[in-house]
Design a protein around this motif. Structure first.
Motif, short mmCIF file in Angstrom:
data_model
loop_
_atom_site.label_atom_id
_atom_site.label_comp_id
_atom_site.label_asym_id
_atom_site.label_seq_id
_atom_site.Cartn_x
_atom_site.Cartn_y
_atom_site.Cartn_z
N MET A 1 20.03 -5.67 3.78
CA MET A 1 18.60 -5.86 3.63
C MET A 1 18.35 -6.49 2.26
O MET A 1 18.76 -5.98 1.25
CB MET A 1 17.88 -4.51 3.72
CG MET A 1 16.40 -4.68 3.62
SD MET A 1 15.42 -3.19 3.43
CE MET A 1 15.93 -2.14 4.73
N ASP A 2 17.69 -7.63 2.30
CA ASP A 2 17.41 -8.36 1.07
C ASP A 2 15.98 -8.05 0.63
O ASP A 2 15.02 -8.34 1.34
CB ASP A 2 17.58 -9.86 1.32
CG ASP A 2 17.45 -10.67 0.05
OD1 ASP A 2 17.73 -10.12 -1.02
OD2 ASP A 2 17.07 -11.85 0.15
N VAL A 3 15.85 -7.44 -0.54
CA VAL A 3 14.54 -7.07 -1.07
C VAL A 3 14.26 -7.96 -2.27
O VAL A 3 15.03 -7.98 -3.23
CB VAL A 3 14.49 -5.59 -1.48
CG1 VAL A 3 13.15 -5.24 -2.06
CG2 VAL A 3 14.82 -4.70 -0.29
N SER A 4 13.15 -8.67 -2.23
CA SER A 4 12.80 -9.55 -3.34
C SER A 4 11.94 -8.81 -4.35
O SER A 4 11.42 -7.72 -4.09
CB SER A 4 12.06 -10.79 -2.83
OG SER A 4 10.81 -10.41 -2.31
N ASN A 5 11.78 -9.42 -5.51
CA ASN A 5 10.95 -8.83 -6.55
C ASN A 5 9.49 -8.73 -6.11
O ASN A 5 8.78 -7.80 -6.47
CB ASN A 5 11.04 -9.64 -7.84
CG ASN A 5 12.35 -9.40 -8.56
OD1 ASN A 5 13.01 -8.38 -8.34
ND2 ASN A 5 12.72 -10.33 -9.41
N ALA A 6 9.04 -9.69 -5.31
CA ALA A 6 7.66 -9.68 -4.83
C ALA A 6 7.42 -8.45 -3.95
O ALA A 6 6.35 -7.82 -4.03
CB ALA A 6 7.34 -10.95 -4.06
N ASP A 7 8.39 -8.09 -3.11
CA ASP A 7 8.25 -6.91 -2.26
C ASP A 7 8.15 -5.64 -3.09
O ASP A 7 7.36 -4.75 -2.80
CB ASP A 7 9.43 -6.80 -1.28
CG ASP A 7 9.43 -7.92 -0.26
OD1 ASP A 7 8.34 -8.48 0.00
OD2 ASP A 7 10.51 -8.21 0.27
N TYR A 9 7.09 -5.42 -6.22
CA TYR A 9 5.80 -5.42 -6.91
C TYR A 9 4.67 -5.03 -5.96
O TYR A 9 3.77 -4.29 -6.34
CB TYR A 9 5.51 -6.78 -7.54
CG TYR A 9 6.42 -7.11 -8.70
CD1 TYR A 9 6.73 -6.16 -9.66
CD2 TYR A 9 6.98 -8.37 -8.82
CE1 TYR A 9 7.56 -6.45 -10.72
CE2 TYR A 9 7.81 -8.67 -9.89
CZ TYR A 9 8.10 -7.70 -10.83
OH TYR A 9 8.92 -8.00 -11.87
N GLU A 10 4.72 -5.54 -4.73
CA GLU A 10 3.70 -5.17 -3.75
C GLU A 10 3.74 -3.68 -3.46
O GLU A 10 2.69 -3.03 -3.35
CB GLU A 10 3.90 -5.96 -2.46
CG GLU A 10 3.53 -7.42 -2.57
CD GLU A 10 3.86 -8.20 -1.31
OE1 GLU A 10 4.27 -7.58 -0.31
OE2 GLU A 10 3.70 -9.43 -1.34
N LEU A 11 4.93 -3.12 -3.34
CA LEU A 11 5.08 -1.69 -3.09
C LEU A 11 4.55 -0.88 -4.28
O LEU A 11 3.84 0.11 -4.10
CB LEU A 11 6.54 -1.34 -2.82
CG LEU A 11 6.83 0.12 -2.50
CD1 LEU A 11 6.13 0.53 -1.22
CD2 LEU A 11 8.32 0.35 -2.40
N LEU A 12 4.87 -1.32 -5.50
CA LEU A 12 4.38 -0.61 -6.68
C LEU A 12 2.86 -0.69 -6.80
O LEU A 12 2.20 0.30 -7.15
CB LEU A 12 5.03 -1.18 -7.94
CG LEU A 12 6.50 -0.85 -8.14
CD1 LEU A 12 7.05 -1.59 -9.35
CD2 LEU A 12 6.71 0.65 -8.27
N ILE A 13 2.29 -1.83 -6.48
CA ILE A 13 0.83 -1.98 -6.51
C ILE A 13 0.19 -1.08 -5.46
O ILE A 13 -0.82 -0.42 -5.72
CB ILE A 13 0.43 -3.46 -6.33
CG1 ILE A 13 0.82 -4.25 -7.56
CG2 ILE A 13 -1.05 -3.60 -6.03
CD1 ILE A 13 0.68 -5.74 -7.42
N LEU A 18 -2.86 3.83 -4.12
CA LEU A 18 -2.92 5.08 -3.37
C LEU A 18 -3.05 6.28 -4.31
O LEU A 18 -3.82 7.21 -4.05
CB LEU A 18 -1.68 5.24 -2.49
CG LEU A 18 -1.66 4.36 -1.24
CD1 LEU A 18 -0.31 4.50 -0.53
CD2 LEU A 18 -2.78 4.73 -0.30
N LEU A 19 -2.31 6.25 -5.42
CA LEU A 19 -2.44 7.32 -6.41
C LEU A 19 -3.82 7.31 -7.06
O LEU A 19 -4.40 8.38 -7.31
CB LEU A 19 -1.34 7.20 -7.48
CG LEU A 19 0.07 7.54 -7.03
CD1 LEU A 19 1.06 7.23 -8.15
CD2 LEU A 19 0.17 9.00 -6.61
#
Length: 146
Positions: A1-7, A9-13, A18-19
């Motif tokens: 599974m290739d995870v990019s930096n954009a993914d 960052y989107e998850l962190l945002i 949500l928090l």
């Protein structure tokens, strides 16, 4: 599974928002539980409503400015930008009604936090009233037993 930096960052945002939403809902709960809950419990709903009204007015202003400006900007193959003013510019009524419906839906969507905060205020207030009534009934029963 290739995870990019954009993914990532989107998850962190998404986690951050949500928090933030959870923190605001928790803050609203504690403001409603305050002894002076009528005043403090309406702070976040009022601020949220004011924010949504300001944002909606800004969007309406942008739509009105955009619809009243019949200027077309284009760039030719040499990179030169040209401005064209349309002589027979007419804003159709059908497009205008669709725009107002879209703005109304946007206003409703922006007011979702207002509805959540207000609903939480009334739910916590009802629970507090029921607890106070139960405690008052218990005190009356104790006094009658004496």
């Amino acid at each position: 599974m290739d995870v990019s930096n954009a993914d990532v960052y989107e998850l962190l945002i998404m986690i951050f928002f949500l928090l933030l939403a959870g923190g605001l809902i928790l803050l609203q709960y504690f403001l409603c539980k305050h002894k002076k809950g009528r005043i403090f419990g309406m702070i976040l709903p009022i601020l949220s409503c004011i924010f949504s009204i300001i944002l909606s007015v800004l969007v309406i202003i942008l739509v009105v400015i955009r619809s009243s400006d019949p200027v077309t900007i284009s760039e030719d193959e040499n990179g030169v930008v040209h401005k064209y003013v349309e002589e027979s510019y007419e804003y159709e009524m059908e497009d205008e009604s669709e725009t107002w419906v879209a703005l109304f839906v946007l206003f409703l969507m922006i007011n979702i936090p207002t509805a959540v905060f207000t609903g939480e205020y009334f739910i916590v207030r009802d629970i507090r009233k029921k607890k106070e009534q139960a405690a008052e009934e218990l005190n009356r029963t104790r006094i009658n037993d004496l």
